[in-house]
Scaffold this motif. Sequence first.
Motif, PDB file in Angstrom:
ATOM      1  N   TYR A 206       0.905  -1.246   0.049  1.00  9.86           N
ATOM      2  CA  TYR A 206      -0.093   0.121  -0.099  1.00  9.86           C
ATOM      3  C   TYR A 206       1.003   1.224  -0.066  1.00  9.86           C
ATOM      4  O   TYR A 206       0.455   2.299  -0.596  1.00  9.86           O
ATOM      5  CB  TYR A 206      -0.948  -0.193   1.245  1.00  9.86           C
ATOM      6  N   GLY A 207       1.965   1.279   0.669  1.00 13.90           N
ATOM      7  CA  GLY A 207       2.871   2.356   0.511  1.00 13.90           C
ATOM      8  C   GLY A 207       3.373   2.488  -0.869  1.00 13.90           C
ATOM      9  O   GLY A 207       3.562   3.573  -1.384  1.00 13.90           O
ATOM     10  N   LEU A 208       3.736   1.405  -1.618  1.00 16.59           N
ATOM     11  CA  LEU A 208       3.942   1.484  -3.073  1.00 16.59           C
ATOM     12  C   LEU A 208       2.840   2.310  -3.778  1.00 16.59           C
ATOM     13  O   LEU A 208       3.149   3.050  -4.628  1.00 16.59           O
ATOM     14  CB  LEU A 208       4.160   0.311  -3.809  1.00 16.59           C
ATOM     15  N   LEU A 209       1.722   1.697  -3.720  1.00 15.38           N
ATOM     16  CA  LEU A 209       0.597   2.338  -4.508  1.00 15.38           C
ATOM     17  C   LEU A 209       0.365   3.867  -4.149  1.00 15.38           C
ATOM     18  O   LEU A 209       0.018   4.566  -4.943  1.00 15.38           O
ATOM     19  CB  LEU A 209      -0.567   1.482  -3.978  1.00 15.38           C
ATOM     20  N   LEU A 210       0.459   4.186  -2.871  1.00 14.81           N
ATOM     21  CA  LEU A 210       0.346   5.560  -2.507  1.00 14.81           C
ATOM     22  C   LEU A 210       1.532   6.407  -2.769  1.00 14.81           C
ATOM     23  O   LEU A 210       1.678   7.805  -2.366  1.00 14.81           O
ATOM     24  CB  LEU A 210       0.012   5.598  -1.138  1.00 14.81           C
ATOM     25  N   GLY A 211       2.846   5.839  -3.155  1.00 16.72           N
ATOM     26  CA  GLY A 211       3.802   6.691  -3.332  1.00 16.72           C
ATOM     27  C   GLY A 211       4.390   6.978  -1.750  1.00 16.72           C
ATOM     28  O   GLY A 211       5.094   8.035  -1.624  1.00 16.72           O
ATOM     29  N   ARG A 212       4.219   6.195  -0.894  1.00 15.38           N
ATOM     30  CA  ARG A 212       4.871   6.465   0.436  1.00 15.38           C
ATOM     31  C   ARG A 212       5.525   5.052   0.992  1.00 15.38           C
ATOM     32  O   ARG A 212       5.611   4.516   1.903  1.00 15.38           O
ATOM     33  CB  ARG A 212       3.695   6.436   1.442  1.00 15.38           C
ATOM     34  N   THR A 213       6.809   4.555   0.128  1.00 17.11           N
ATOM     35  CA  THR A 213       7.376   3.525   0.218  1.00 17.11           C
ATOM     36  C   THR A 213       8.158   3.546   1.328  1.00 17.11           C
ATOM     37  O   THR A 213       8.518   2.878   2.319  1.00 17.11           O
ATOM     38  CB  THR A 213       8.336   3.229  -0.735  1.00 17.11           C
ATOM     39  N   ASP A 214       8.925   4.901   1.558  1.00 20.06           N
ATOM     40  CA  ASP A 214       9.686   4.864   2.773  1.00 20.06           C
ATOM     41  C   ASP A 214       9.048   4.963   4.228  1.00 20.06           C
ATOM     42  O   ASP A 214       9.544   4.450   5.218  1.00 20.06           O
ATOM     43  CB  ASP A 214      10.513   6.363   2.449  1.00 20.06           C
ATOM     44  N   ALA A 215       7.865   5.533   4.233  1.00 19.18           N
ATOM     45  CA  ALA A 215       6.930   5.540   5.323  1.00 19.18           C
ATOM     46  C   ALA A 215       6.798   4.143   5.635  1.00 19.18           C
ATOM     47  O   ALA A 215       6.482   3.708   6.842  1.00 19.18           O
ATOM     48  CB  ALA A 215       5.658   6.423   5.224  1.00 19.18           C
ATOM     49  N   ALA A 216       6.267   3.172   4.472  1.00 13.71           N
ATOM     50  CA  ALA A 216       5.836   2.022   4.798  1.00 13.71           C
ATOM     51  C   ALA A 216       7.023   1.024   5.361  1.00 13.71           C
ATOM     52  O   ALA A 216       6.973   0.326   6.394  1.00 13.71           O
ATOM     53  CB  ALA A 216       5.349   1.404   3.625  1.00 13.71           C
ATOM     54  N   GLU A 217       8.350   1.479   4.773  1.00 17.90           N
ATOM     55  CA  GLU A 217       9.345   0.559   5.421  1.00 17.90           C
ATOM     56  C   GLU A 217       9.766   1.040   6.758  1.00 17.90           C
ATOM     57  O   GLU A 217      10.124   0.087   7.446  1.00 17.90           O
ATOM     58  CB  GLU A 217      10.683   0.844   4.330  1.00 17.90           C
ATOM     59  N   ASP A 218       9.835   2.140   7.026  1.00 14.83           N
ATOM     60  CA  ASP A 218      10.131   2.775   8.224  1.00 14.83           C
ATOM     61  C   ASP A 218       9.050   2.037   9.416  1.00 14.83           C
ATOM     62  O   ASP A 218       9.429   1.754  10.438  1.00 14.83           O
ATOM     63  CB  ASP A 218      10.045   4.215   8.466  1.00 14.83           C
ATOM     64  N   TYR A 219       7.568   2.204   9.169  1.00 13.51           N
ATOM     65  CA  TYR A 219       6.482   1.675  10.156  1.00 13.51           C
ATOM     66  C   TYR A 219       6.706  -0.036  10.160  1.00 13.51           C
ATOM     67  O   TYR A 219       6.728  -0.232  11.317  1.00 13.51           O
ATOM     68  CB  TYR A 219       5.318   1.957   9.530  1.00 13.51           C
ATOM     69  N   PHE A 220       6.963  -0.376   9.156  1.00 14.99           N
ATOM     70  CA  PHE A 220       7.135  -2.049   9.312  1.00 14.99           C
ATOM     71  C   PHE A 220       8.408  -2.440  10.132  1.00 14.99           C
ATOM     72  O   PHE A 220       8.198  -3.170  11.156  1.00 14.99           O
ATOM     73  CB  PHE A 220       7.149  -2.810   7.905  1.00 14.99           C
ATOM     74  N   ASN A 221       9.275  -1.843   9.945  1.00 10.15           N
ATOM     75  CA  ASN A 221      10.634  -2.198  10.796  1.00 10.15           C
ATOM     76  C   ASN A 221      10.571  -1.801  12.128  1.00 10.15           C
ATOM     77  O   ASN A 221      10.971  -2.223  13.100  1.00 10.15           O
ATOM     78  CB  ASN A 221      11.931  -1.100  10.091  1.00 10.15           C
ATOM     79  N   GLN A 222       9.723  -0.650  12.387  1.00 10.20           N
ATOM     80  CA  GLN A 222       9.543  -0.215  13.857  1.00 10.20           C
ATOM     81  C   GLN A 222       8.905  -1.062  14.514  1.00 10.20           C
ATOM     82  O   GLN A 222       8.872  -1.586  15.701  1.00 10.20           O
ATOM     83  CB  GLN A 222       8.912   1.236  13.655  1.00 10.20           C
TER      84      GLN A 222
END
Length: 381
Positions: A206-222
Motif C-alpha cells: 500500500y505504501g508503493l501504491l500511494l507513493g509512500r514506500t519510505d514511510a511503509a518501510e519505516d513503520y514495518f521495521n519499527q
Amino acid sequence: MRRRRGLFAAACAGLCLLLTGCGGGADTEADWTEMQPTDSMELTYADQFQVDYYEDGLAYITIGETGEYLLVPEGKTAPDGLDEDIVVLQQPIDRVYLAASSAMDLFRGLDALEAVRLTSTTQADWSIPEVQDALETGEMLYAGKYSTPDYELVLNEGCEIAIESTMITHSPETKEQLETLGIPVLVEYSSYESHPLGRLEWIKLYGLLLGRTDAAEDYFNQKVAQLDDIATGDSTGKTVAFFSISTNGYATVHKPGDYISKMIEMAGGEYIFRAEDLNVEENALSTMNVQMEAFYATAKDADYLIYNSTIDGELETIDQLLSKSELLADFRAVKNHNVWCTGKNMFQQTTGAADMIADLHAVVTGAADGETQLTFLHRLT
C-alpha cells in the motif's frame, strides 16, 4: 500465465545487448514483451504478493495465484504489449474505494486515511477511532456492502481503484461491474498469510501504491523491532487454546500452523491444538469447527483459554463463558481464572500484530497478572 522474470533474465538480456552492439537501431516505443525487471521488493514474511521493478518507475505486482497489476507512475503511460490479464494502476492513487476492511489499518499506519474515500463497512462496525471519526465528518463515506456497492457513488467520487478482499470471489458480478465502469479492482490476499508479520508486511504494497514506500518501510521495521525482546524462540511451556463457541454448539478454533498459532508460539506459548488432534479440513480457511467433546479432550488441561470475540462480541465474565457451554467449567484454565478475551478491535487492527504478540507474551509469562496494560486482551472475571 503469470509472468515471473527475475534479475538473472535481466542480466542475460543486458549481456546479449553488449555482445550484439548497437547495430540496427533501438525501438523508442516501450514494449512490455522486451522489458526486464531491474529489482524486486524485499519481503521478509509475506508470500502472497510480489513486486518487480522496471525502468521508468514501473512496478509489476503479482498477488495470490492469479492477480497481475502494473503500477504506472504519474506522467507515465503503460507500455505496449501488455498481457490482457495485467490490470493497469495509474498513479496518483488518492481516492480509494476500500472494501477490504483488514487493509484500513495499514492505511492508518501510513497516515494515509485521507486517501480512502469510500468503505464497505458501516461506522458502527468499525473499531478504529480515526475511521469512525472520518465517517462521522464525511471525510469518508459508506458505499454499501461490498457485494452491492453504490456504483453511482463510487463513480461520482472519482475512485481510481477498488481494493477488495477475497470475499469478492463470491460476488464476481460486482467485480465485473466495477471494471466495466473503468475502476480497476485489486483483490488482496493478506488473509492468506500464515505468518502474523506477513499480514503487516502488506503495508509495503500500500505504501508503493500511494507513493509512500519510505514511510511503509519505516513503520514495518519499527513494529518488527518491538518483538526483539519477545520473539526469541524460547518457550515457557504454557499451553494456550484460542477459540470461540458457535451458536450451534461447536468450538471454532484456528488451525495449527496459521497466524494465530504462530503468534502464540512467538510469544513463548504453545498452541495446544496439533494437526493430529483435529481432522483438519483442506481449504483456505484459517478456522474450523470441532465438536465440543473433541475440544474438551484436547483443551481441558490448557494453561490458558483465550476467547475470540470477533463473531459474537466480547465477554467480561466467566459466567458469560459458561453460559455458552457448561463443559468449560471443568477446564483447568477456568478453575484457575486464566481465561482471557480478545477485544473486538483485534482483527481490524492489522498493524497490531506486534502488540498482540506482546499481550500473549505477558499472559504466558505471568506479567499480565500484575499491572501490565494489555492492548487487545482482558481477563474474564
